[in-house]
Motif scaffolding. Sequence first.
Motif, PDB file in Angstrom:
ATOM      1  N   ARG A 190      51.318  44.183  46.029  1.00 53.09           N
ATOM      2  CA  ARG A 190      52.236  44.834  47.023  1.00 53.09           C
ATOM      3  C   ARG A 190      52.968  43.816  47.895  1.00 53.09           C
ATOM      4  N   LEU A 191      52.436  42.711  47.982  1.00 51.27           N
ATOM      5  CA  LEU A 191      53.154  41.767  49.030  1.00 51.27           C
ATOM      6  C   LEU A 191      54.354  41.124  48.429  1.00 51.27           C
ATOM      7  N   LYS A 192      55.412  40.797  49.253  1.00 46.12           N
ATOM      8  CA  LYS A 192      56.420  40.148  48.664  1.00 46.12           C
ATOM      9  C   LYS A 192      56.057  38.719  48.803  1.00 46.12           C
ATOM     10  N   SER A 193      55.191  37.808  49.632  1.00 46.01           N
ATOM     11  CA  SER A 193      54.718  36.597  49.508  1.00 46.01           C
ATOM     12  C   SER A 193      53.558  36.492  50.468  1.00 46.01           C
ATOM     13  N   VAL A 194      53.055  35.239  50.529  1.00 41.20           N
ATOM     14  CA  VAL A 194      52.141  34.720  51.330  1.00 41.20           C
ATOM     15  C   VAL A 194      52.308  33.332  51.937  1.00 41.20           C
ATOM     16  N   HIS A 195      52.269  32.922  53.070  1.00 40.53           N
ATOM     17  CA  HIS A 195      52.682  31.645  53.642  1.00 40.53           C
ATOM     18  C   HIS A 195      51.585  31.080  54.315  1.00 40.53           C
ATOM     19  N   ILE A 196      50.944  30.077  53.941  1.00 36.58           N
ATOM     20  CA  ILE A 196      49.770  29.397  54.550  1.00 36.58           C
ATOM     21  C   ILE A 196      49.872  27.929  55.195  1.00 36.58           C
ATOM     22  N   LEU A 197      49.469  28.063  56.505  1.00 39.37           N
ATOM     23  CA  LEU A 197      49.315  26.697  56.998  1.00 39.37           C
ATOM     24  C   LEU A 197      47.750  26.092  56.815  1.00 39.37           C
ATOM     25  N   GLY A 198      47.576  25.108  55.897  1.00 41.06           N
ATOM     26  CA  GLY A 198      46.244  24.759  55.709  1.00 41.06           C
ATOM     27  C   GLY A 198      46.126  23.558  54.730  1.00 41.06           C
ATOM     28  N   GLY A 199      45.089  22.941  54.577  1.00 43.27           N
ATOM     29  CA  GLY A 199      44.916  21.875  53.658  1.00 43.27           C
ATOM     30  C   GLY A 199      45.488  20.620  53.887  1.00 43.27           C
ATOM     31  N   THR A 200      45.378  19.843  52.938  1.00 44.78           N
ATOM     32  CA  THR A 200      46.050  18.237  53.078  1.00 44.78           C
ATOM     33  C   THR A 200      46.481  17.882  51.553  1.00 44.78           C
ATOM     34  N   ILE A 201      47.512  17.195  51.605  1.00 45.41           N
ATOM     35  CA  ILE A 201      47.970  16.590  50.522  1.00 45.41           C
ATOM     36  C   ILE A 201      47.527  15.335  50.227  1.00 45.41           C
ATOM     37  N   ASN A 236      29.509  16.568  50.667  1.00 40.79           N
ATOM     38  CA  ASN A 236      29.037  16.131  51.979  1.00 40.79           C
ATOM     39  C   ASN A 236      30.282  15.909  52.608  1.00 40.79           C
ATOM     40  N   LEU A 237      31.065  14.932  52.089  1.00 43.40           N
ATOM     41  CA  LEU A 237      32.396  14.622  52.762  1.00 43.40           C
ATOM     42  C   LEU A 237      33.517  15.476  52.452  1.00 43.40           C
ATOM     43  N   SER A 238      33.558  16.222  51.240  1.00 42.99           N
ATOM     44  CA  SER A 238      34.832  17.060  50.831  1.00 42.99           C
ATOM     45  C   SER A 238      34.744  18.375  51.029  1.00 42.99           C
ATOM     46  N   ARG A 239      33.956  18.994  51.481  1.00 44.53           N
ATOM     47  CA  ARG A 239      33.869  20.763  51.668  1.00 44.53           C
ATOM     48  C   ARG A 239      35.086  21.096  52.469  1.00 44.53           C
ATOM     49  N   GLY A 240      36.029  22.191  51.909  1.00 40.53           N
ATOM     50  CA  GLY A 240      37.103  22.503  52.664  1.00 40.53           C
ATOM     51  C   GLY A 240      38.157  21.707  52.241  1.00 40.53           C
ATOM     52  N   SER A 241      38.316  20.852  51.623  1.00 35.95           N
ATOM     53  CA  SER A 241      39.307  20.029  51.093  1.00 35.95           C
ATOM     54  C   SER A 241      40.254  20.779  50.171  1.00 35.95           C
ATOM     55  N   PHE A 287      38.697  24.104  56.472  1.00 32.33           N
ATOM     56  CA  PHE A 287      37.356  23.731  56.719  1.00 32.33           C
ATOM     57  C   PHE A 287      36.286  24.983  57.419  1.00 32.33           C
ATOM     58  N   THR A 288      36.976  25.680  58.139  1.00 33.56           N
ATOM     59  CA  THR A 288      36.542  26.769  58.931  1.00 33.56           C
ATOM     60  C   THR A 288      35.992  27.774  57.818  1.00 33.56           C
ATOM     61  N   ASP A 289      36.707  28.095  56.962  1.00 31.33           N
ATOM     62  CA  ASP A 289      36.150  29.136  55.903  1.00 31.33           C
ATOM     63  C   ASP A 289      36.740  28.424  54.460  1.00 31.33           C
ATOM     64  N   PRO A 290      36.070  27.684  53.731  1.00 29.54           N
ATOM     65  CA  PRO A 290      36.793  27.368  52.577  1.00 29.54           C
ATOM     66  C   PRO A 290      36.584  28.511  51.566  1.00 29.54           C
ATOM     67  N   GLU A 291      35.341  29.086  51.618  1.00 24.69           N
ATOM     68  CA  GLU A 291      35.444  30.262  50.371  1.00 24.69           C
ATOM     69  C   GLU A 291      36.235  31.341  50.592  1.00 24.69           C
ATOM     70  N   ALA A 292      36.911  31.671  51.848  1.00 20.01           N
ATOM     71  CA  ALA A 292      37.999  32.345  52.043  1.00 20.01           C
ATOM     72  C   ALA A 292      39.205  31.735  51.530  1.00 20.01           C
ATOM     73  N   ALA A 293      39.537  30.543  51.857  1.00 21.14           N
ATOM     74  CA  ALA A 293      40.878  29.861  51.499  1.00 21.14           C
ATOM     75  C   ALA A 293      40.857  29.817  49.721  1.00 21.14           C
ATOM     76  N   GLN A 294      39.774  29.579  48.971  1.00 21.93           N
ATOM     77  CA  GLN A 294      39.686  29.506  47.796  1.00 21.93           C
ATOM     78  C   GLN A 294      39.800  30.942  46.985  1.00 21.93           C
ATOM     79  N   MET A 295      39.205  32.046  47.544  1.00 16.63           N
ATOM     80  CA  MET A 295      39.446  33.171  47.389  1.00 16.63           C
ATOM     81  C   MET A 295      40.740  33.831  47.204  1.00 16.63           C
ATOM     82  N   VAL A 296      41.736  33.312  48.550  1.00 13.41           N
ATOM     83  CA  VAL A 296      42.927  33.506  48.731  1.00 13.41           C
ATOM     84  C   VAL A 296      43.935  32.857  47.604  1.00 13.41           C
ATOM     85  N   LEU A 297      43.667  31.643  47.509  1.00  8.66           N
ATOM     86  CA  LEU A 297      44.483  30.958  46.554  1.00  8.66           C
ATOM     87  C   LEU A 297      44.258  31.179  45.018  1.00  8.66           C
ATOM     88  N   ARG A 298      42.977  31.415  44.771  1.00 10.04           N
ATOM     89  CA  ARG A 298      42.964  31.991  43.217  1.00 10.04           C
ATOM     90  C   ARG A 298      43.064  33.282  42.984  1.00 10.04           C
TER      91      ARG A 298
END
Length: 358
Positions: free
Chosen positions: A183-194, A315-320, A209-220
């Motif tokens: 139903r959305l036209k688009s989603v625009h996200i500030l987050g992550g690293t290149i 240990n070092l990459s969660r939320g990447s 990093f604050t909510d990696p599971e949410a970020a993965q859920m939204v992207l997928r």
Amino acid sequence: MSGSGLSFVPVVCVNFSPFHKEIVEYQKMEPEKYLLIDCDPGVDDCFAIMMALTQSPKIKIVAITCVNGNVGIKQVAINAVRVVKVCEMLDQVPIYQGCADPVLLMPGSIDSSFYHGKDGMGDVPDIEPRSDENLLRHVQDEHAVNAIIRLSKKYEGKLQILAIGPLTNVALATRLDPDLPERLKSVHILGGTIRGHGNVTPCSEYNFFTDPEAAQMVLRGFSHRCPVQILTYEVTTDHPLPPHWFDGLLEKDSAKCNFFREVYKTPKLLELEDISAGVSTGYIICDAYIVSVVLRPDCIIKSRKLRMGVELGGNLSRGSLVIDHKSKGSPHLTEGAIELIEEIDVEKFKELVAETLA
């Protein structure tokens, strides 16, 4: 005149001039965009919201939904009300309080008070609009997740979500209503690293990093059903604002300038230290960059469409944010490609910054 014998009848003058017609047509004109801002104010969120509100009525902000992030959810809501109030738009922009915790609550917490202040807004509660729990009376009773779903139906095909905080609200809205992305036209996200240059861990950005599971859920969940743009942390640091130029804008005596000048004092000192140390060449107001490309898509100079995913372990990459640069493929990546913004037009960005403080 008394005793003159004359009577006066009020006359209503109707102006049918082309100029009057033009004003009426402008008032009835449909907005160019319908935006829902999901955020966790935050000093940079503060400026980003002001930037979007400055474009009203051309741009309609249908709601501001608050999520736990830079500070706790109650303070986030208070901060959002302060920003909308300084822009004199409390009667036009509804504010909703959302999720108080990430999807998966992990041990420990991220303390961003060194940058944003303990209250998320520079620890200057007495600057107008003053910080006060009474401001919560301006927050709607409806939960932010429910508001996102409802507004996606009201503005079906038109609504753009501008996500400048952790993605908890958007992720849970999609879990409650799987048809939301369509139903959305688009989603625009500030987050992550290149490039893996994080601002929380060596390779992770704050929002993801604050909510990696949410970020993965939204992207997928969105990538193959709705256009998605991501502007990462490094893109903001690649395009700093000249300090003398921005300081000059803040010298104006206006409600918005006076407010943001005080809110920005602590972050400004930290950024000046980075500039002195050669780490940076200017001010970075992260969330404002993604707002600029939504308001003016011609701000984008370079972008690519790629599959990607969010690392949920390590240990070092969660939320990447993990980007499939060479199309290697993985079941953990998004099904569809996401537009990754890599370069923006700084001069056009500066124009929007200047308009915000005009």
